[in-house]
Design an enzyme around this catalytic site. Sequence first.
Site, PDB file in Angstrom:
ATOM      1  CB  ALA D  92      -0.923   0.005   1.214  1.00  0.00           C
ATOM      2  CB  CYS D  93       0.885   4.275  -2.112  1.00  0.00           C
ATOM      3  SG  CYS D  93       1.539   5.956  -2.071  1.00  0.00           S
ATOM      4  CB  ILE D  94       3.836   5.325   2.780  1.00  0.00           C
ATOM      5  CG1 ILE D  94       3.804   5.822   4.224  1.00  0.00           C
ATOM      6  CG2 ILE D  94       4.685   6.244   1.914  1.00  0.00           C
ATOM      7  CD1 ILE D  94       5.106   5.646   4.963  1.00  0.00           C
TER       8      ILE D  94
END
Lengths: 93, 93, 147, 147, 116, 116
Positions: D92-94
């Site tokens: 998941a993109c931070i």
Amino acid sequence: MISFKTLHILNKPPEHSRFSLCLAAIGPEDGLLLTENGVLAVTQRLAIHRERCFALAPDLEARGLSAHLSSDQTVSFDGMVGLAASAQNVISW
Amino acid sequence: MISFKTLHILNKPPEHSRFSLCLAAIGPEDGLLLTENGVLAVTQRLAIHRERCFALAPDLEARGLSAHLSSDQTVSFDGMVGLAASAQNVISW
Amino acid sequence: MSSSLPEQTKTPAPAGVFTLVITGAPYSSQAPQTALQFAQAVLAAGKRIDRVFLYGDGVHLSSSLSTPPSDELNLSEAWASFLTENNIPGVACIASALRRGLVNEAEMQRYELTASNLRPPFEIAGLGEWVDSAASDSRVLYFHKGG
Amino acid sequence: MSSSLPEQTKTPAPAGVFTLVITGAPYSSQAPQTALQFAQAVLAAGKRIDRVFLYGDGVHLSSSLSTPPSDELNLSEAWASFLTENNIPGVACIASALRRGLVNEAEMQRYELTASNLRPPFEIAGLGEWVDSAASDSRVLYFHKGG
Amino acid sequence: MSTLIIIDQPPYGSWDGREALDMAFSLAAFDQPVSLLFCGAGVNWLRKGQDAAKVQQKSIERNLSAAPIFGVEALLADSDACGRYGLAESDLLEHAIITDFGPELTNRFDHVAFAG
Amino acid sequence: MSTLIIIDQPPYGSWDGREALDMAFSLAAFDQPVSLLFCGAGVNWLRKGQDAAKVQQKSIERNLSAAPIFGVEALLADSDACGRYGLAESDLLEHAIITDFGPELTNRFDHVAFAG
């Protein structure tokens, strides 16, 4: 395996602004795969007369639209993998 | 306080399918308030010639569009509260 | 301008009580921002808000874990402060919330989940809360995602 | 059918490795469902998936708290099982995740939050992971919200 | 206090339609008059012969068919949209009525709302 | 491996545009060739004179102006969309170039992607 320059995957209904954007970007050597609510295009006979236009069977069946398209224009998820793998590029709209 | 039958609040850009749906539902005694990306209608002179059409000032300013509409057609959030309170009904599109 | 419609020709008193329904998620739509500025203006005009109801993707506004970059408005926090300071109930629809992973202590225990993430003062309740507003004299205003 | 475009006339070998990028949220868009059925077909065809990257609203798929009604598919759970069984990294993109309230233990501690809600085997990482795929020979496929 | 809930999003691609249905059923459960209007691509919810299991979702056909029993007063379908999507009355689920969208319709209700 | 990131959503109403910009800047940061294309209502991101603070958001004008410095190769704006939204080249932020959308454009890139 059919091969395209670019495979366009379109999951928006005809009323969506990105639907016409996608159609405007399709080149002569490209293919089109209608998925999700993109398959609603078949009810308006949009795009489906072009060569190399396909629709995802589960999405057609979910929406009660299987009878709207000949079986040689429908693909399963296996077929979608084949199309996506063999095209030179893929654009998801 | 201006009073309407129905106040239509429209926050979609002209390309959105619900934009034209809203315009089709406006009756002769109704008002229209453009908010968020609904204010982009002013760039195409859509809807803004009708009587009782307003746009939310902060949304116009955010998008650099204040000069596109005369000040008597723009409202602040205070004005929006007044419009929403005085209409007989409100529909948010 | 004349109308051929006979009904509803009365001009009622302006609405004094609002219910806000937010269906657009923060950091995805502008809905929670617009709704907050509208809500502040409602109170500034001496009117009342009886309830804020979160529905659909709007329930994400009730997350206690939302952590935007420090130079961006924390919308969950801003809404929670506004509700607390003005003693306005904030209700997330239970069906929308459970699907989208927003749970309070009670739901955490009921479904044996590992954590809860509902930011106070938001509460979880059914659509009956919305029906209650819709059936009252309250003016119900919706804040949907734009586009 | 002929083309006036001179470039890219070669016909390369079919792609053997896919990267899937999911940007549509479960219970809001069909994207995670379509992506899962596609992913299963990729493996069935003997091809490989090097990474699944969640971006934008797609990060909601990594929630450990999502609890749909028992007669609906739990998409977070189904995706987590698929990734674990096939040993595929799910990232998941931070930046997307923090804004939307999806955090792991490390981010919980860093930002002093009250809980973490990232479902294993999902991990949190930067856009560099996506760049890595985009710059490789992997075929990157996006699953956006439809409409 | 009569309510019209409008569904203008097509089926399975988003949850708006399902959540709109929940709103209508809740009103009906509390004895509040409510009708449903399908317009735009939303009319495709009413097409006969859907098989939602193919996209791993629940069918709402049974819910829609039971709507009158649960107290939803009418299932309305916008005629323009039906025409655009090739839907004649015989293609629609039971109880659906084709009607014209416009202020004359929405004015018949005290509340008009979308789910999202 | 050149990439075209397309923004077709208007400003402030959704986060797609910001997250598309992040994608472009990430590619540039890793020395991957990337251009941005604004089309549809997305061209409104390029209009001069925006004041994002009015809707309590951050301006991205500075980011867009700095795009060439950070290695983004081109800021392209679809001519049809610019026409539709009343945008002449002089109305656009610095560095933006009006171009024609179509297969000739997208074919110049190995990857074409939207943020959402």
